[in-house]
Motif scaffolding. Structure first.
Motif, PDB file in Angstrom:
ATOM      1  N   UNK A 220       0.816  -1.207   0.000  1.00 52.25           N
ATOM      2  CA  UNK A 220       0.000   0.000   0.000  1.00 52.25           C
ATOM      3  C   UNK A 220       0.855   1.266   0.000  1.00 52.25           C
ATOM      4  N   UNK A 221       0.340   2.312  -0.620  1.00 53.59           N
ATOM      5  CA  UNK A 221       0.898   3.656  -0.530  1.00 53.59           C
ATOM      6  C   UNK A 221       0.422   4.232   0.807  1.00 53.59           C
ATOM      7  N   UNK A 222       1.316   4.321   1.777  1.00 55.87           N
ATOM      8  CA  UNK A 222       0.913   4.678   3.137  1.00 55.87           C
ATOM      9  C   UNK A 222       0.352   6.092   3.230  1.00 55.87           C
ATOM     10  N   UNK A 223       0.950   7.041   2.524  1.00 51.46           N
ATOM     11  CA  UNK A 223       0.438   8.407   2.597  1.00 51.46           C
ATOM     12  C   UNK A 223      -0.971   8.497   2.017  1.00 51.46           C
ATOM     13  N   UNK A 224      -1.201   7.836   0.884  1.00 49.95           N
ATOM     14  CA  UNK A 224      -2.538   7.854   0.292  1.00 49.95           C
ATOM     15  C   UNK A 224      -3.535   7.137   1.197  1.00 49.95           C
ATOM     16  N   UNK A 225      -3.127   6.006   1.747  1.00 47.13           N
ATOM     17  CA  UNK A 225      -4.014   5.268   2.639  1.00 47.13           C
ATOM     18  C   UNK A 225      -4.329   6.077   3.888  1.00 47.13           C
ATOM     19  N   UNK A 226      -3.315   6.704   4.467  1.00 46.11           N
ATOM     20  CA  UNK A 226      -3.522   7.491   5.681  1.00 46.11           C
ATOM     21  C   UNK A 226      -4.460   8.661   5.430  1.00 46.11           C
ATOM     22  N   UNK A 227      -4.298   9.335   4.290  1.00 50.45           N
ATOM     23  CA  UNK A 227      -5.170  10.456   3.970  1.00 50.45           C
ATOM     24  C   UNK A 227      -6.620   9.996   3.848  1.00 50.45           C
ATOM     25  N   UNK A 228      -6.822   8.844   3.191  1.00 49.90           N
ATOM     26  CA  UNK A 228      -8.170   8.305   3.033  1.00 49.90           C
ATOM     27  C   UNK A 228      -8.760   7.887   4.373  1.00 49.90           C
ATOM     28  N   UNK A 229      -7.967   7.175   5.171  1.00 56.71           N
ATOM     29  CA  UNK A 229      -8.456   6.674   6.458  1.00 56.71           C
ATOM     30  C   UNK A 229      -8.832   7.821   7.382  1.00 56.71           C
ATOM     31  N   UNK A 230      -7.988   8.838   7.471  1.00 54.89           N
ATOM     32  CA  UNK A 230      -8.277   9.927   8.396  1.00 54.89           C
ATOM     33  C   UNK A 230      -9.421  10.801   7.902  1.00 54.89           C
ATOM     34  N   UNK A 231      -9.561  10.964   6.585  1.00 53.88           N
ATOM     35  CA  UNK A 231     -10.711  11.711   6.072  1.00 53.88           C
ATOM     36  C   UNK A 231     -12.004  10.998   6.436  1.00 53.88           C
ATOM     37  N   UNK A 232     -12.009   9.662   6.307  1.00 52.29           N
ATOM     38  CA  UNK A 232     -13.191   8.906   6.681  1.00 52.29           C
ATOM     39  C   UNK A 232     -13.396   8.834   8.175  1.00 52.29           C
ATOM     40  N   UNK A 233     -12.289   8.694   8.912  1.00 49.17           N
ATOM     41  CA  UNK A 233     -12.387   8.575  10.361  1.00 49.17           C
ATOM     42  C   UNK A 233     -12.868   9.863  11.012  1.00 49.17           C
ATOM     43  N   UNK A 234     -12.402  10.999  10.531  1.00 55.20           N
ATOM     44  CA  UNK A 234     -12.695  12.269  11.195  1.00 55.20           C
ATOM     45  C   UNK A 234     -13.872  13.006  10.591  1.00 55.20           C
ATOM     46  N   UNK A 235     -14.495  12.463   9.556  1.00 53.31           N
ATOM     47  CA  UNK A 235     -15.761  13.012   9.104  1.00 53.31           C
ATOM     48  C   UNK A 235     -16.759  12.949  10.261  1.00 53.31           C
ATOM     49  N   UNK A 236     -17.354  14.087  10.583  1.00 58.65           N
ATOM     50  CA  UNK A 236     -18.271  14.156  11.730  1.00 58.65           C
ATOM     51  C   UNK A 236     -17.573  13.705  13.012  1.00 58.65           C
ATOM     52  N   UNK A 237     -16.248  13.954  13.068  1.00 53.96           N
ATOM     53  CA  UNK A 237     -15.429  13.610  14.246  1.00 53.96           C
ATOM     54  C   UNK A 237     -15.532  12.133  14.609  1.00 53.96           C
ATOM     55  N   UNK A 238     -15.691  11.294  13.596  1.00 48.15           N
ATOM     56  CA  UNK A 238     -15.738   9.861  13.852  1.00 48.15           C
ATOM     57  C   UNK A 238     -17.095   9.318  14.216  1.00 48.15           C
ATOM     58  N   UNK A 239     -18.097  10.196  14.306  1.00 47.59           N
ATOM     59  CA  UNK A 239     -19.444   9.765  14.691  1.00 47.59           C
ATOM     60  C   UNK A 239     -20.208   9.304  13.456  1.00 47.59           C
ATOM     61  N   UNK A 240     -19.641   8.275  12.814  1.00 43.60           N
ATOM     62  CA  UNK A 240     -20.147   7.754  11.559  1.00 43.60           C
ATOM     63  C   UNK A 240     -20.106   6.237  11.624  1.00 43.60           C
ATOM     64  N   UNK A 241     -21.201   5.572  11.252  1.00 42.00           N
ATOM     65  CA  UNK A 241     -21.273   4.122  11.427  1.00 42.00           C
ATOM     66  C   UNK A 241     -20.271   3.381  10.551  1.00 42.00           C
ATOM     67  N   UNK A 242     -19.864   3.978   9.421  1.00 42.84           N
ATOM     68  CA  UNK A 242     -18.921   3.305   8.531  1.00 42.84           C
ATOM     69  C   UNK A 242     -17.516   3.894   8.631  1.00 42.84           C
ATOM     70  N   UNK A 243     -17.249   4.705   9.637  1.00 42.29           N
ATOM     71  CA  UNK A 243     -15.894   5.225   9.821  1.00 42.29           C
ATOM     72  C   UNK A 243     -14.924   4.071  10.070  1.00 42.29           C
ATOM     73  N   UNK A 244     -13.696   4.158   9.538  1.00 44.25           N
ATOM     74  CA  UNK A 244     -12.706   3.137   9.896  1.00 44.25           C
ATOM     75  C   UNK A 244     -12.563   3.050  11.410  1.00 44.25           C
ATOM     76  N   UNK A 245     -12.806   1.878  11.962  1.00 44.35           N
ATOM     77  CA  UNK A 245     -12.830   1.736  13.417  1.00 44.35           C
ATOM     78  C   UNK A 245     -11.483   1.293  13.966  1.00 44.35           C
ATOM     79  N   UNK A 246     -10.729   0.549  13.173  1.00 38.39           N
ATOM     80  CA  UNK A 246      -9.359   0.196  13.540  1.00 38.39           C
ATOM     81  C   UNK A 246      -8.597  -0.124  12.269  1.00 38.39           C
ATOM     82  N   UNK A 247      -7.270  -0.089  12.362  1.00 38.35           N
ATOM     83  CA  UNK A 247      -6.399  -0.299  11.211  1.00 38.35           C
ATOM     84  C   UNK A 247      -5.473  -1.475  11.494  1.00 38.35           C
TER      85      UNK A 247
END
Length: 451
Positions: A220-247
């Motif tokens: 995996x491209x770690x920078x691209x993966x990290x950007x995607x994961x954190x954008x999804x995780x921190x959308x609505x500060x993580x209060x999202x049912x499909x947010x990445x819950x662990x890596x």
């Protein structure tokens, strides 16, 4: 009479299912009123949360409702078209078809984390299916609940009613003799809802949570993966049912990933106290999330922690399978990062847990990543991105097992709020030959049928 009784009375009574034109008009009215109240939705949700970025509300709430109504109107003719069925030869020249018919009067129980979207997108599906609906928005977002009631009253007063109130009202709706029930919320509450609905044999659709993993492959491209994961995780500060819950990450890339997560978080939220980062809506959740970091190796992902009611993003390094952060859905900006030694170990770790609502796999070799996703059951899966699939109305959205029952969005939403009904036009056929009194002819026919 209670407000629920009033709503049930207003929506009761037999009727001919609404025509396609009528359903399209209902959807158009819902779309119009949602658009007209877009600014009010931004203000109401911001106030209910104690801070919610306006662009997030417009994107994840208002645009989702507008998109759902537009998509349903565009495809309603095809969804409603009866399906012709080819009957077996011994029934010829009889004909048959299968049509989708409304469930009737349905209940929709909405959550607090996306209060507008998760009440009105199911309503759009219910209206497309030709139903009447009783909505209960979450009592934890009271201003938004009042707004939803206003939108529904102005858009479809003869098709839906909003019944606001506390948990007792939601419980009463779940226990009512409705024709269908749609619930979005936690797995624990979903069990109570299903138990209550079962007393009246009410069919349920459950959109629940779950610990949605992000699996980092070795290539995996770690920078691209990290950007995607954190954008999804921190959308609505993580209060999202499909947010990445662990890596899950290869052990030899753990430190590099944590560094990439920090870079991504700083790029997304250079000012955590600024207007782009949402607050944690409920005080009890702030206390719960803070407790998760107490007994773990916690790495802050933001340079400075924001002021309450916001909460800083934190990575928990290998907290252990029995840590509270690995038992229950986190629903906030805390991200466990777990190293693994080989892909089979990572797959086994995920598959040993309840089926997640979403799965995210990151790797340059997309074919291999797709194979990885196929080996791990989940409600939905995305390769090299997170959360984005929820906003695509052509894709069904739903979980399995502890993460839900049934699906909606687009045509699956229409199907969730309808049932198949067969209509057969019987004409003179060989079927008349198998009526009593039975004899040798019937015996020959039945033996021929079974080979």
């Amino acid at each position: 009479m209670t407000p629920l009784d009033d709503a049930l009375t207003a929506l009761s009574g037999p009727e001919t299912p609404p025509s396609r034109a009528e359903r399209a008009a209902h959807l158009a009215a819902l779309m119009r009123e949602t658009r007209a109240h877009a600014d009010a939705a931004v203000a109401a949700i911001d106030a209910d949360f104690g801070g919610r970025p306006g662009p997030e509300t417009l994107l994840t709430e208002v645009a989702m409702v507008v998109g759902a109504t537009q998509h349903a109107r565009r495809h309603l003719r095809r969804w409603m078209r009866p399906e012709r069925v080819v009957l077996p030869p011994h029934t010829w020249p009889s004909t048959a078809r299968v049509e989708r018919v409304p469930l009737g009067t349905v209940g929709i129980l909405g959550p607090w984390n996306y209060p507008l979207q998760l009440a009105l997108v199911p309503l759009a599906a219910a209206l497309a299916g030709g139903n009447r609906a009783i909505l209960h928005p979450s009592e934890h977002t009271p201003r938004t609940a009042e707004l939803i009631a206003r939108i529904v009253e102005r858009a479809v007063p003869d098709r839906a009613r909003c019944v606001n109130g506390g948990a007792d009202v939601a419980q009463a709706i779940a226990a009512a003799p409705l024709d269908g029930l749609f619930f979005t919320g936690s797995t624990g509450t979903g069990r109570h809802v299903m138990r209550a609905a079962s007393e009246n044999l009410v069919p349920v659709t459950l959109e629940l949570g779950g610990k949605s993993p992000a699996l980092i492959r070795a290539d995996a491209d770690l920078d691209a993966a990290a950007a995607s994961i954190m954008a999804g995780k921190l959308l609505n500060a993580g209060q999202t049912c499909v947010a990445p819950d662990y890596v899950l990450v290869p052990r030899d890339r753990l430190d590099d990933l944590v560094a990439a997560l920090r870079r991504a978080t700083r790029a997304l939220y250079p000012d955590p106290d600024g207007p782009d980062y949402a607050a944690i809506a409920r005080p009890a959740d702030r206390d719960r999330l803070a407790a998760l970091t107490a007994d773990a190796h916690a790495v802050p992902l933001m340079d400075t922690p924001p002021r309450p009611p916001r909460m800083g993003a934190v990575a928990l390094i290998d907290p252990g399978p029995d840590h509270p952060a690995m038992r229950d859905e986190i629903f906030g900006p805390v991200l466990p990062v777990i190293p693994y030694d080989d892909p089979a170990q990572a797959r086994g770790f995920i598959n040993a847990r309840p089926c997640p609502l979403a799965l995210y796999v990151y790797g340059r070799d997309t074919a291999a990543a797709r194979d990885e996703a196929r080996a791990i059951p989940s409600g939905g899966a995305v390769i090299n991105e997170a959360v984005i699939h929820v906003g695509i109305h052509q894709l069904p959205f739903g979980g399995a097992g502890a993460s839900g029952m049934g699906a909606y969005h687009g045509q699956e939403g229409f199907r969730a709020f309808t049932r198949p009904r067969s209509i057969m036009v019987a004409r003179r056929s060989l079927a008349r030959l198998v009526r009593p009194p039975y004899g040798k002819t019937v015996d020959r026919i039945t033996r021929a049928l079974i080979g």
